[in-house]
Design an enzyme around this catalytic site. Structure first.
Site, PDB file in Angstrom:
ATOM      1  N   GLU A  87     -15.856  34.595   8.590  1.00 10.07           N
ATOM      2  CA  GLU A  87     -16.288  33.751   7.247  1.00 10.07           C
ATOM      3  C   GLU A  87     -15.448  34.316   6.152  1.00 10.07           C
ATOM      4  O   GLU A  87     -14.763  35.621   6.423  1.00 10.07           O
ATOM      5  CB  GLU A  87     -17.539  33.768   6.886  1.00 10.07           C
ATOM      6  CG  GLU A  87     -18.428  33.037   8.087  1.00 10.07           C
ATOM      7  CD  GLU A  87     -19.906  32.639   7.784  1.00 10.07           C
ATOM      8  OE1 GLU A  87     -20.490  33.142   6.885  1.00 10.07           O
ATOM      9  OE2 GLU A  87     -20.435  31.834   8.745  1.00 10.07           O
ATOM     10  N   ASN A 123     -16.829  34.162  14.933  1.00 14.99           N
ATOM     11  CA  ASN A 123     -16.651  33.537  13.673  1.00 14.99           C
ATOM     12  C   ASN A 123     -16.153  34.558  12.686  1.00 14.99           C
ATOM     13  O   ASN A 123     -17.098  35.579  12.507  1.00 14.99           O
ATOM     14  CB  ASN A 123     -17.575  32.534  13.096  1.00 14.99           C
ATOM     15  CG  ASN A 123     -18.978  32.995  13.222  1.00 14.99           C
ATOM     16  OD1 ASN A 123     -19.302  34.128  14.053  1.00 14.99           O
ATOM     17  ND2 ASN A 123     -20.034  32.454  12.505  1.00 14.99           N
ATOM     18  N   GLU A 159     -14.616  30.004  18.491  1.00 11.71           N
ATOM     19  CA  GLU A 159     -13.699  29.602  19.587  1.00 11.71           C
ATOM     20  C   GLU A 159     -12.402  29.351  19.248  1.00 11.71           C
ATOM     21  O   GLU A 159     -11.636  29.696  20.039  1.00 11.71           O
ATOM     22  CB  GLU A 159     -14.319  27.960  19.831  1.00 11.71           C
ATOM     23  CG  GLU A 159     -15.668  27.790  20.341  1.00 11.71           C
ATOM     24  CD  GLU A 159     -16.740  27.664  19.002  1.00 11.71           C
ATOM     25  OE1 GLU A 159     -16.416  28.225  18.021  1.00 11.71           O
ATOM     26  OE2 GLU A 159     -17.669  27.028  19.330  1.00 11.71           O
TER      27      GLU A 159
HETATM   28  N1  THU Z   1     -19.108  28.130  13.844  1.00  9.63           N
HETATM   29  C1  THU Z   1     -18.362  28.390  14.761  1.00  9.63           C
HETATM   30  O1  THU Z   1     -18.003  29.734  14.940  1.00  9.63           O
HETATM   31  N2  THU Z   1     -18.075  27.671  15.846  1.00  9.63           N
HETATM   32  C2  THU Z   1     -18.466  26.374  16.088  1.00  9.63           C
HETATM   33  O2  THU Z   1     -18.211  25.859  16.716  1.00  9.63           O
HETATM   34  C3  THU Z   1     -19.440  25.683  14.843  1.00  9.63           C
HETATM   35  C4  THU Z   1     -19.431  26.639  13.718  1.00  9.63           C
HETATM   36  C5  THU Z   1     -19.370  28.980  12.725  1.00  9.63           C
HETATM   37  C6  THU Z   1     -18.450  28.660  11.426  1.00  9.63           C
HETATM   38  C7  THU Z   1     -19.320  29.294  10.352  1.00  9.63           C
HETATM   39  O3  THU Z   1     -19.102  30.667  10.263  1.00  9.63           O
HETATM   40  C8  THU Z   1     -20.778  29.198  10.917  1.00  9.63           C
HETATM   41  O4  THU Z   1     -20.677  28.870  12.227  1.00  9.63           O
HETATM   42  C9  THU Z   1     -21.810  28.245  10.248  1.00  9.63           C
HETATM   43  O5  THU Z   1     -20.994  27.014  10.387  1.00  9.63           O
END
Ligand code: THU
Length: 137
Positions: A50, A48, A61
């Site tokens: 941000e 992820n 994903e």
């Molecule tokens: N996040 C993911 O990377 N995958 C998911 O399926 C759910 C959420 C991340 C997004 C954000 O950076 C953090 O988790 C909190 O929501």
């Protein structure tokens, strides 16, 4: 679960957890690593990423899918996702993953937590009765 070997399963799980160490999550502190096995035999990972403009965050994903597609991979055979508490992919990621999953044969998904506990599920379980490319032909 189809013909993915135990060795490949373990490789995917290890790749997801290793990728997770590189997640960029300074705001939520919720780090996610994903690894998928593509039809070209390669393993693609994503984390992820941000952003200070929070809504621009991209999940692990979807980043893994983007890396695969950019390299020419077109089919996801299996997926592993690693988080601290072993959560399943969000709805948006399920839909994006579904685009590249063979709906004739279900794709295994391994959900891993920070202690290495693994839960088995599948794409069809995560997103039943999905809308996809086959509905546009
Ligand atoms: N996040 C993911 O990377 N995958 C998911 O399926 C759910 C959420 C991340 C997004 C954000 O950076 C953090 O988790 C909190 O929501």
């Amino acid at each position: 679960m189809n013909d993915i070997t135990e060795e490949l399963r373990d490789r995917l799980i290890a790749a997801a957890c290793e990728a997770r160490t590189r997640a960029y999550a300074p705001y939520s502190r919720f780090t996610v690593g994903a690894a998928l096995l593509a039809d070209d035999g390669r393993v693609y990972t994503g984390v992820n990423v941000e952003n200070a403009s929070y809504g621009l965050t991209v999940c692990a994903e979807r980043n893994a899918v983007g890396t695969m597609a950019g390299a020419g991979g077109r089919r996801v055979l299996a997926l592993a996702v690693c988080t601290a508490n072993g959560v399943t992919p969000c709805g948006a990621c399920r839909q994006v993953l579904s685009e590249f999953v063979d709906h004739a044969g279900d794709a295994p998904v391994w959900i891993v937590d920070g202690r290495g506990n693994v839960r088995d599920t599948t794409m069809a379980t995560l997103l039943p009765d999905s809308f996809g490319p086959r509905h546009l032909t």
